[in-house]
Design a protein around this motif. Structure first.
Motif, mmCIF file in Angstrom:
data_model
loop_
_atom_site.group_PDB
_atom_site.id
_atom_site.type_symbol
_atom_site.label_atom_id
_atom_site.label_comp_id
_atom_site.label_asym_id
_atom_site.label_seq_id
_atom_site.Cartn_x
_atom_site.Cartn_y
_atom_site.Cartn_z
ATOM 1 N N UNK A 92 0.863 -1.184 0.000
ATOM 2 C CA UNK A 92 0.000 0.000 0.000
ATOM 3 C C UNK A 92 0.896 1.229 0.000
ATOM 4 N N UNK A 93 0.715 2.110 -0.965
ATOM 5 C CA UNK A 93 1.494 3.341 -1.036
ATOM 6 C C UNK A 93 0.539 4.509 -1.264
ATOM 7 N N UNK A 94 0.636 5.520 -0.394
ATOM 8 C CA UNK A 94 -0.255 6.673 -0.481
ATOM 9 C C UNK A 94 0.547 7.960 -0.344
ATOM 10 N N UNK A 95 0.213 8.933 -1.173
ATOM 11 C CA UNK A 95 0.818 10.258 -1.103
ATOM 12 C C UNK A 95 -0.250 11.249 -0.655
ATOM 13 N N UNK A 96 0.051 11.987 0.414
ATOM 14 C CA UNK A 96 -0.902 12.953 0.961
ATOM 15 C C UNK A 96 -0.234 14.310 1.110
ATOM 16 N N UNK A 102 0.248 22.173 10.279
ATOM 17 C CA UNK A 102 -0.100 22.062 11.690
ATOM 18 C C UNK A 102 -0.490 20.627 12.001
ATOM 19 N N UNK A 103 -0.434 20.279 13.274
ATOM 20 C CA UNK A 103 -0.752 18.917 13.705
ATOM 21 C C UNK A 103 -2.204 18.557 13.419
ATOM 22 N N UNK A 104 -3.104 19.521 13.550
ATOM 23 C CA UNK A 104 -4.535 19.253 13.420
ATOM 24 C C UNK A 104 -5.073 19.517 12.018
ATOM 25 N N UNK A 105 -4.194 19.618 11.057
ATOM 26 C CA UNK A 105 -4.629 19.941 9.701
ATOM 27 C C UNK A 105 -5.244 18.733 9.000
ATOM 28 N N UNK A 106 -6.248 19.002 8.177
ATOM 29 C CA UNK A 106 -6.726 17.989 7.249
ATOM 30 C C UNK A 106 -5.672 17.765 6.169
ATOM 31 N N UNK A 107 -5.839 16.676 5.436
ATOM 32 C CA UNK A 107 -4.941 16.395 4.319
ATOM 33 C C UNK A 107 -5.778 15.943 3.134
ATOM 34 N N UNK A 108 -5.211 16.053 1.954
ATOM 35 C CA UNK A 108 -5.871 15.500 0.779
ATOM 36 C C UNK A 108 -5.071 14.296 0.306
ATOM 37 N N UNK A 109 -5.797 13.262 -0.081
ATOM 38 C CA UNK A 109 -5.181 12.052 -0.615
ATOM 39 C C UNK A 109 -4.943 12.283 -2.100
#
Length: 227
Positions: A92-96, A102-109
């Motif tokens: 499994x390989x994912x780039x986000x 920041x620690x509480x930031x959302x991310x996009x896949x």
């Protein structure tokens, strides 16, 4: 499905090649979804907890360059590359990309590999995301999980700061050995989670606390089946 991101990273866990950059190509999620899926910070919180409790979870600062489908370069500071293998030897390989530093930031896949995983996401969409990310936070079902983070500035940013001879830049040895990592087992969903015979969605296991038995329920159409 021909748009790819590339991650150029050192591999410090590989003593034979730890000074060589490896290129990993990942299918752009825009080839699967209309928009990049948003991942909530709780996913990363769970990863941090598992990192502190399990020796087969580890992280390295080793990413040096990220390029997009049009060969555009990105600043690497907010990027994360997750690389894991489950107990059935599936990669499994994912780039986000985090939306904020920041620690509480959302991310996009943004991207994924290998190709078989791309086909899974194309077929099952959101169900595949939820199931796969849950797997990555289940230590007993993984052989290893690596979280790769940026190491300083990207190669392009470093090139902008210092004067490099063009020939020197071309001497960097890019290895492409992980370009087409195979799916060894050939099946991504586990046997105890069958597909719904009505709508072909993924059945979810639930406990019926009134009747006292487990059952499979389809969250899409409501189909139920006793386990």
């Amino acid at each position: 499905m021909n748009d790819f991101f590339s991650v150029f990273t050192y591999t410090p866990w590989d003593k034979l090649n730890k000074k060589t950059l490896t290129e990993v190509r990942l299918l752009s999620l825009k080839s699967v979804f209309d928009k990049y899926p948003v991942i909530e910070p709780e996913f990363f919180d769970d990863l941090s907890v598992n990192m502190s409790k399990n020796t087969h979870y580890s992280w390295f600062e080793c990413i040096k360059r990220i390029t997009g489908p049009d060969k555009e370069d990105y600043k690497i500071q907010n990027w994360i590359f997750i690389w894991g293998m489950d107990t059935d030897n599936r990669i499994y390989q994912f780039l986000l990309q985090k939306l904020e530093n920041t620690k509480d930031s959302q991310a996009i896949l943004v991207g994924l590999a290998p190709p078989e995983l791309g086909r899974l996401f194309t077929e099952h969409k959101g169900d595949a995301i939820l199931r796969t990310l849950s797997l990555l936070n289940t230590p007993k079902r993984l052989k290893f999980l690596l979280i790769l983070k940026p190491k300083g500035l990207s190669l392009v940013e470093e090139q902008q700061l210092i004067t490099l001879n063009k020939n020197d830049f071309e001497k960097i040895d890019f290895v492409k050995s992980l370009k087409n990592m195979p799916n060894i087992q050939g099946q991504w969903f586990f046997p105890h989670n069958p597909m719904c015979p009505v709508c072909k969605g993924l059945l979810v296991e639930n406990m019926d606390y009134v009747k006292g038995y487990k059952k499979f329920v389809c969250p899409q159409c409501g189909y139920e089946r006793k386990k």
